[in-house]
Scaffold this motif. Sequence first.
Motif, short mmCIF file in Angstrom:
data_model
loop_
_atom_site.label_atom_id
_atom_site.label_comp_id
_atom_site.label_asym_id
_atom_site.label_seq_id
_atom_site.Cartn_x
_atom_site.Cartn_y
_atom_site.Cartn_z
N PHE A 63 0.85 -1.20 0.00
CA PHE A 63 0.00 0.00 0.00
C PHE A 63 0.88 1.25 0.00
N ASN A 123 -10.99 7.72 -1.30
CA ASN A 123 -12.40 7.54 -1.70
C ASN A 123 -13.03 6.32 -0.99
N ALA A 126 -12.99 3.18 -1.48
CA ALA A 126 -13.53 2.08 -2.28
C ALA A 126 -13.00 0.74 -1.78
N VAL A 146 -6.45 4.77 -8.04
CA VAL A 146 -5.14 5.42 -8.25
C VAL A 146 -3.98 4.43 -8.11
S1 SF4 Z 1 -9.37 2.70 -2.88
FE1 SF4 Z 1 -9.42 4.81 -2.28
S2 SF4 Z 1 -9.14 4.80 -0.07
FE2 SF4 Z 1 -8.52 2.80 -0.81
S3 SF4 Z 1 -6.33 3.00 -1.13
FE3 SF4 Z 1 -7.30 3.46 -3.08
S4 SF4 Z 1 -7.53 5.67 -3.05
FE4 SF4 Z 1 -7.12 5.04 -0.95
#
Ligand code: SF4
Length: 198
Positions: A8, A16, A18, A70
């Motif tokens: 990560f 966001n 998600a 992203v």
């Molecule tokens: S999904 Fe959204 S909250 Fe989760 S790591 Fe990616 S950018 Fe961050």
Amino acid sequence: MKKLRIKFDKNLCIGNKACMAVDSERWINNDDKVDLVDGKNEGGEIYTLEKEFDEDDAKVVIEGAEVCPVNAIGVVDVETNEDIVKMEVSEEGNKVVNAEYDDDKEFEVDPKGYFLIKVDREDKKIEVAFCEKPNEVSLTVRGDNPLEIYQTIINKEKLEIRKDHYAYLGKELEKAFIALNEDIEYVQDDELDFSKKV
Ligand code: SF4
């Protein structure tokens, strides 16, 4: 069982959430970002977690990484060293084209109608009216910012207009938003002029 390594890059995270929506066991809320539960800091904003997962959990872990818009989450199969979810953006098969458009020659009126956009400085709102017929407003949406206005028009009011008309709406809303916040004149379809203070 499948041994996976989750990586990560918190620096990339736009928060966001998600990943949390898909995999609430691995991802927890942390203000405007998320944290990887039990993630080990590898220096800077990089966190990893290496663990064995049963088949169902492995699927959730992978799906949670795939939904990240992203590429902040990567997943590697530890046994094979295969990147299951890559963090790098692939350019393979990418087609690069130069944008071309001549508004004078190619513009076509959307037969579904047209927008009238203005700013209400007293209430600090942007107002969008849609006319299905000339000079007859059939819908008015007022809001504080482009996002909430176009989401309302597209997803709640489900206005059926052409895709390029939606793109035009986004462009004009952003101009109206800037004009409102910078106290400059907003004239629909004209370029913003930062010297024209109101
Ligand atoms: S999904 Fe959204 S909250 Fe989760 S790591 Fe990616 S950018 Fe961050």
